[in-house]
Write an enzyme that holds these catalytic residues in place. Structure first.
Site, short mmCIF file in Angstrom:
data_model
loop_
_atom_site.label_atom_id
_atom_site.label_comp_id
_atom_site.label_asym_id
_atom_site.label_seq_id
_atom_site.Cartn_x
_atom_site.Cartn_y
_atom_site.Cartn_z
N GLU A 259 0.82 -1.22 0.00
CA GLU A 259 0.00 0.00 0.00
C GLU A 259 0.85 1.27 0.00
O GLU A 259 0.53 2.25 0.67
CB GLU A 259 -0.97 0.01 1.19
CG GLU A 259 -2.05 -1.04 1.08
CD GLU A 259 -3.12 -0.91 2.15
OE1 GLU A 259 -2.94 -0.11 3.08
OE2 GLU A 259 -4.14 -1.61 2.05
N GLU B 230 -7.02 -8.07 -0.16
CA GLU B 230 -7.53 -7.94 1.21
C GLU B 230 -9.02 -7.62 1.19
O GLU B 230 -9.42 -6.49 0.90
CB GLU B 230 -6.79 -6.84 1.99
CG GLU B 230 -5.36 -7.18 2.33
CD GLU B 230 -4.72 -6.12 3.21
OE1 GLU B 230 -5.46 -5.34 3.84
OE2 GLU B 230 -3.48 -6.08 3.26
#
Length: 836
Positions: free
Chosen positions: A195, A266
């Protein structure tokens, strides 16, 4: 990982060394990658050994459980329809000090990956090397431990080599064990970075260069499987950008190249919790909707973060994160299946697999059936291959729609899956899987605890080493949660008020996380921040005397930061110290000269170990009242009966740490009350592998006045299981199968009914509740409605008692022998049983 606070990459080490990056993209490596043996991809899916797959992945983090738990976790995941296991690789546990490596016990990465393969599952490794994951500081903590200043020159010279060396070391370790799919192993994907997009803008051009360098460095390792970057829109070359979030079917902007597949790394099954939070919830229905939505819109891999919640054993949890991690996952912290989430998602996986051929090889269309309802159709023209997803996007209104000549009822915000474009095998809002309820049972053999205690020595006059209190993160270097600060003041009698009802006030402004204050060796109070606002002010009235007064402050940490840009600029510990209310006015002690001590005497003496616990003079705990602050308590207990998971309840205590036979099972914090009026976490897992048959040592470090008499050893089960089905429900997806191109019922016909299965090795012993009529409530709290068949319990007892698995058809012939108990009512069957 995370939900609302995304996994952001450590900017400290990474950003600075970007100054040195002048790295050209290895084009040849990119081309060679697609020609390699093992795993390739196209816009539709990954291609594993030449074969397309629908991939249902679950995150299980090896250090958040113990090695003896891994086989059952993997077995349960596979039984739940999971075919890929995803895990981070945790740098700071594998290399706690530079050049010193640890791959033993629950840190044995190779053993864990091998087990995944032995269970017939694929694996995804997320190397980071920064991972967030609500885990202590990731890689930056290693550099902090070197006791060097975090300045740009140091980082620029060292960070690139540190990161690349670690990644290469892990890759070679896995390559040597032949664990990549290109070698016949289970690893089909690898992730570099984590990320980074969330902090990239903070570093401007350097951030952009870093992304390119990291991706190209990874691809150049030639591991024979694709690399991914999650939430990274500019993932370079063949690196696949993937989605993180709760609703990626609607929020993902798509791959950044037309030849890359849609991967969801995710899908948050709930939310991690911090101390002070209420329980985190995400319904099985919402999770199921998100998964069906994703695959209906060209998705080919979904990963549940987390599938097994796990435990932040020791001091591994990040700032204010609870010891229990993602307990609301399909498999809870204790390794028990959480119903109905586990079973409902298993049913979703089965339904999607029935659509596999159409999804992977069909062409798609998406007609809208009304303003709220759309159909997504996958079919192969000229064949019988066809699958449809009917989606009601309205969050409050149900719809009945006509599709291919038939009517279909769609509850609010739900998707019906039709593997043959005709038959509904699952609706995401209709749960047919069994429910269960978790039980904490007081152990019958372990709770005669004879507690002894030692009070931690309070330092009052440490050698002065600095004019101001040192920064707490740097001082402790992730070796302990505690550091002492001491200073002294010399008061004239005229400085103090003559009135006994007016006392001076000690004020300490701290940047976090918590603090205990002592004056002249006496406890005066504590204060703490929160995960949102870590800074706080401690203000307590104190009794001072003429002459020398000793002020002792114990700074405490509840984990280290785990995300965000410029982490080197995060600080903790006291920043301003003053005494208010003196006759001479406010006395500023911020630069008064401070002695410092890292850790507690009991930690240095290892009072939590068997040998260490024999040191010092342990005394009986007080029979009435509370024990002193900063006290070590110990007791012995035998292992609880049976094989169920074990926990310890900490009611009666305040805040501290727990050890079992020398192993830390994490931080506890009972006094931080959630908005629901109870402790955020009261029960703490004791891994069975930490226990001996007899004479187990439990040691508790309690920070504040408390009494251990209410500490209780528990066993944990989900032996209360339930079913709730209706005449309006479709038959369970488990009653359908596909053989070749034929889609058909498993038996003569598919029927609606209750399906119950006890945990392995247990059988249904008691039918606690059964009602055929209009019952209501939830598992553990069902009630009869206005009407119920009088033979409801008898029917279930005849079908289920003494069995590990039972099925009860929802048939009028079974329940309406004496007439219809509920005329003009669509019947519901609710059952609750106890397994033993």
């Amino acid at each position: 990982m995370t939900a609302s606070s995304s996994k952001m990459v450590v900017a400290t080490t990474i950003a600075a060394f970007l100054l040195l990056l002048v790295i050209n993209s290895p084009v040849d490596a990119h081309e060679k990658f697609h020609k390699g043996v093992g795993v390739t991809y196209d816009a539709r899916s990954l291609i594993i050994n030449g074969k397309r797959e629908l991939l249902f992945s679950g995150s299980i983090h090896y250090p958040r459980s113990t090695a003896d738990m891994w086989p059952k976790l993997l077995e349960d995941a596979k039984r739940g329809g999971i075919n890929v296991i995803q895990t981070y690789v945790f740098w700071n546990i594998h290399e706690p000090e530079e050049g010193k490596f640890n791959f033993e016990g629950r840190f044995d990465l190779v053993k864990f990956i091998k087990l995944i393969g032995e269970h017939g599952l694929y694996a995804t490794i997320r190397l980071g090397p920064f991972i967030q994951a609500e885990w202590n500081h990731g890689k930056i903590v290693r550099i902090m431990n070197q006791n060097v200043s975090l300045n740009s020159n140091f980082l620029a010279m060292t960070s690139q080599q540190h990161m690349e060396r670690f990644v290469k070391m892990i890759v070679e370790k896995l390559r040597d064990a032949k664990l990549f799919a290109s070698q016949g192993g289970p690893i089909i994907l690898a992730q570099i970075e984590n990320e980074y997009n969330t902090v990239q803008l903070a570093y401007r051009d350097l951030g952009n260069k870093y992304v390119q360098w990291a991706g190209n460095m990874a691809v150049g390792l030639n591991i024979g499987v694709p690399w991914i970057m999650c939430k990274q829109r500019d993932a370079p070359g063949p690196v696949i950008n993937s989605c993180n979030g709760r609703q990626c079917g609607d929020t993902f902007s798509g791959p950044n190249a037309p030849n890359k597949p849609s991967l969801w790394t995710e899908n948050w099954t709930a939310q991690f919790r911090v101390f002070g939070d209420p329980p985190s919830q995400r319904s099985a229905e919402d999770t199921a909707f998100s998964v069906a939505r994703w695959f209906s819109k060209n998705g080919s891999l979904v990963n549940y973060y987390m599938y097994h919640g796990g435990t932040n054993l020791g001091r591994t949890a990040a700032s204010f994160v609870t010891t229990r991690y993602y307990d609301e996952a399909p498999i809870d912290e204790f390794g028990l299946e959480r119903g109905p989430k586990y079973g409902h998602l298993k049913d979703v996986h089965k339904a999607l697999n029935l659509c596999k051929k159409a999804l992977l090889w069909g062409s798609t269309s998406a007609p809208r059936l009304n303003p709220d309802v759309e159909a997504r159709i996958y079919e192969q023209p000229g064949t019988d291959v066809c699958a449809a997803f009917l989606t009601n996007n309205h969050t409050r209104l149900a719809h009945t729609v006509k599709f291919k000549g038939q009517e279909y009822y769609l509850p609010p915000r739900s998707i019906s899956i039709l593997p043959d474009c005709k038959t509904v095998v699952l609706n995401t809002a209709t749960i047919l899987a069994q429910h269960n309820s978790r039980n904490f049972i007081r152990s019958a053999v372990t709770n005669k605890l004879d507690w002894k205690m030692i009070v931690e020595a309070i330092p009052t006059n440490l050698k002065v080493v600095s004019s101001t209190p040192m920064e707490l993160y740097f001082l402790t270097k992730d070796k302990t949660d505690y550091a002492w600060y001491t200073t002294t003041i010399n008061l004239d009698p005229r400085d103090l008020s003559m009135r006994k009802d007016i006392l001076p006030v000690l004020r300490v402004a701290s940047l976090g996380h918590g603090m205990l204050a002592f004056v002249n060796g006496q406890f005066v109070g504590s204060a703490h921040g929160s995960q949102i606002d870590k800074s706080f002010v401690l203000q307590k009235s104190v009794e001072l005397k003429p002459g020398i007064n000793y002020i002792s402050l114990l700074g405490t940490l509840i984990g280290l930061p785990d995300s965000g840009a410029y982490m080197e600029h995060r600080f903790a510990g006291p920043r301003g110290v003053s005494i208010l209310g003196l006759n001479t006015g406010t006395l500023d002690l911020s630069q008064n000269g401070y002695g410092q001590q890292v850790g507690l005497v009991g930690q240095h003496d290892e009072l939590f170990t068997d040998d260490g616990s024999k040191k010092g003079k342990w005394i009986d705990i007080p029979k009435v009242g509370k024990g002193p602050p900063l006290t070590w308590y110990k007791a012995k207990f035998d292992a609880p009966e049976g094989n169920d998971p074990v926990a310890v309840s900490m009611y009666g205590m305040i805040k501290g740490m727990i050890w079992i036979n020398g192993e830390s099972i994490g931080r506890y914090w009972m006094s931080y009350i959630s908005p629901l009026g109870d402790s955020t976490q009261a029960e703490y897992l004791i891994p069975r592998s930490y226990l001996k048959p007899k004479d187990n040592l439990i040691v508790v470090l309690e920070e504040e006045p408390a009494h251990p008499s209410n500490i209780t050893i528990l066993t944990v089960n989900r032996d209360t299981i339930c079913s709730y089905v209706s005449e309006l429900s479709p038959p369970s997806v488990r009653q359908w199968e596909r053989k070749g191109d034929k889609f058909k019922p498993v038996g003569a016909e598919a029927k609606v009914g209750a399906h119950l299965m006890c945990p392995m090795g247990k059988k249904i012993a008691v039918v606690d509740f059964s009602s055929y009529g209009d019952p209501y409530g939830a598992c553990g709290g069902f009630s009869q409605g206005r009407c119920s068949s009088p033979v409801s319990k008898q029917v279930v007892e005849q079908s289920c008692l003494g069995k590990e698995v039972c099925n009860v058809p929802l048939e009028k012939g079974l329940f309406e022998k004496n007439g219809d108990p509920c005329p003009n009512v669509k019947k519901t069957l609710a059952i609750q049983v106890t397994c033993r």
